[in-house]
Design a protein around this motif. Structure first.
Motif, PDB file in Angstrom:
ATOM      1  N   ASP A   1      83.039 -22.099  11.392  1.00 33.23           N
ATOM      2  CA  ASP A   1      84.145 -21.524  12.159  1.00 33.23           C
ATOM      3  C   ASP A   1      84.661 -22.524  13.192  1.00 33.23           C
ATOM      4  N   THR A   2      85.952 -22.853  13.078  1.00 32.53           N
ATOM      5  CA  THR A   2      86.608 -23.771  14.008  1.00 32.53           C
ATOM      6  C   THR A   2      87.973 -23.185  14.368  1.00 32.53           C
ATOM      7  N   ASN A   3      88.753 -23.942  15.103  1.00 32.30           N
ATOM      8  CA  ASN A   3      90.121 -23.493  15.406  1.00 32.30           C
ATOM      9  C   ASN A   3      90.994 -23.465  14.158  1.00 32.30           C
ATOM     10  N   GLU A   4      90.604 -24.218  13.140  1.00 34.85           N
ATOM     11  CA  GLU A   4      91.403 -24.326  11.920  1.00 34.85           C
ATOM     12  C   GLU A   4      90.921 -23.406  10.799  1.00 34.85           C
ATOM     13  N   PHE A   5      89.603 -23.194  10.728  1.00 34.79           N
ATOM     14  CA  PHE A   5      89.043 -22.481   9.581  1.00 34.79           C
ATOM     15  C   PHE A   5      87.996 -21.471  10.019  1.00 34.79           C
ATOM     16  N   GLU A   6      87.725 -20.550   9.115  1.00 38.68           N
ATOM     17  CA  GLU A   6      86.755 -19.509   9.420  1.00 38.68           C
ATOM     18  C   GLU A   6      86.060 -19.073   8.139  1.00 38.68           C
ATOM     19  N   GLY A   7      84.781 -18.775   8.245  1.00 38.01           N
ATOM     20  CA  GLY A   7      84.040 -18.246   7.111  1.00 38.01           C
ATOM     21  C   GLY A   7      84.238 -16.739   7.016  1.00 38.01           C
ATOM     22  N   VAL A   8      84.565 -16.257   5.823  1.00 42.48           N
ATOM     23  CA  VAL A   8      84.851 -14.834   5.614  1.00 42.48           C
ATOM     24  C   VAL A   8      83.929 -14.304   4.517  1.00 42.48           C
ATOM     25  N   PHE A   9      83.225 -13.204   4.795  1.00 40.39           N
ATOM     26  CA  PHE A   9      82.338 -12.597   3.808  1.00 40.39           C
ATOM     27  C   PHE A   9      83.086 -11.548   2.982  1.00 40.39           C
ATOM     28  N   ASP A  10      82.651 -11.404   1.730  1.00 44.19           N
ATOM     29  CA  ASP A  10      83.134 -10.347   0.828  1.00 44.19           C
ATOM     30  C   ASP A  10      84.660 -10.286   0.773  1.00 44.19           C
ATOM     31  N   LEU A  11      85.265 -11.387   0.382  1.00 46.61           N
ATOM     32  CA  LEU A  11      86.718 -11.484   0.313  1.00 46.61           C
ATOM     33  C   LEU A  11      87.196 -11.312  -1.128  1.00 46.61           C
TER      34      LEU A  11
END
Length: 215
Positions: A84-94
């Motif tokens: 997780d950064t200002n640019e990207f994020e980890g998303v579960f169960d997408l």
């Protein structure tokens, strides 16, 4: 009513590769070889934390279901990576949907690294994880291939797509580049050296994402 490819091919890798013209490279895939080359720069504290989690895995993994494996072990490793950064994020169960070669595809990815604006997940997707408690479940590599095919179709830039399949204690890294893909021989998280390399490989992908893919 016609079935989607996701239903029709029934998660069989051979059917996926045949339907979409993919070719698996078993050896000498330069992108994968380069990704797996890591230098151990973990701190003593990080190694200690990994050993605590590895000790739990050794005693518990055979009785864990998929959600327990995800929450009590995999999520801990992902947190150490810090996607997780200002640019990207980890998303579960997408849930990912798309049309590839006139086939409607739909798959729920256990974990995706993507651009997220407020609560909306935006393209492109870069990285996919699938977790299974055992090989008796649907093959996570097949699910990752479907997710990658959807992302490949949606992305304007045709960059390589990276993934990781976790089957109980085994971690397999994979890359799809165009119509070619390759899967690593696997790292066993029960071993201290392998577990350290798993974390280092995941961190290396973050570096690849920020310096090569997201520019």
């Amino acid at each position: 009513m016609a079935k989607s490819a996701s239903e029709r091919i029934n998660w069989v890798e051979g059917s996926i590769t045949e339907t979409f013209g993919l070719k698996r490279i078993y050896e000498n895939f330069p992108l994968l070889n380069e990704w797996l080359k890591v230098e151990n720069n973990l701190t003593p504290l990080e190694i200690s934390e990994l050993e605590k989690r590895r000790s739990i895995l050794i005693r518990k993994y055979s009785s864990w279901n998929e959600e327990t494996l995800k929450m009590k072990f995999v999520a801990f490793i992902l947190d150490m990576v810090g996607y997780d950064t200002n640019e990207f994020e980890g998303v579960f169960d997408l849930e990912l949907k798309g049309i590839v070669q006139n086939e409607k595809l739909s798959v729920i990815a256990d974990y995706v690294v993507a651009k997220v604006i407020f609560s909306l997940v935006k393209q492109p997707y870069f990285y996919f994880h699938e977790y299974k408690q055992s090989k008796k479940n649907k093959d996570p590599i097949d699910q990752i291939l479907l997710a990658m095919l959807i992302a490949q179709e949606k992305n304007e830039k045709k960059f390589p797509l990276y993934g990781c399949a976790v089957i109980a204690e085994q971690w397999f890294f994979m890359i799809l580049d165009g119509k070619h893909y390759s899967v690593s021989i696997g790292h066993n998280a029960l071993g201290p050296k392998d577990l350290q390399e798993i974390l280092l490989i995941l961190r290396k992908f973050k570096h690849i994402l920020l310096t090569e893919l997201a520019i």
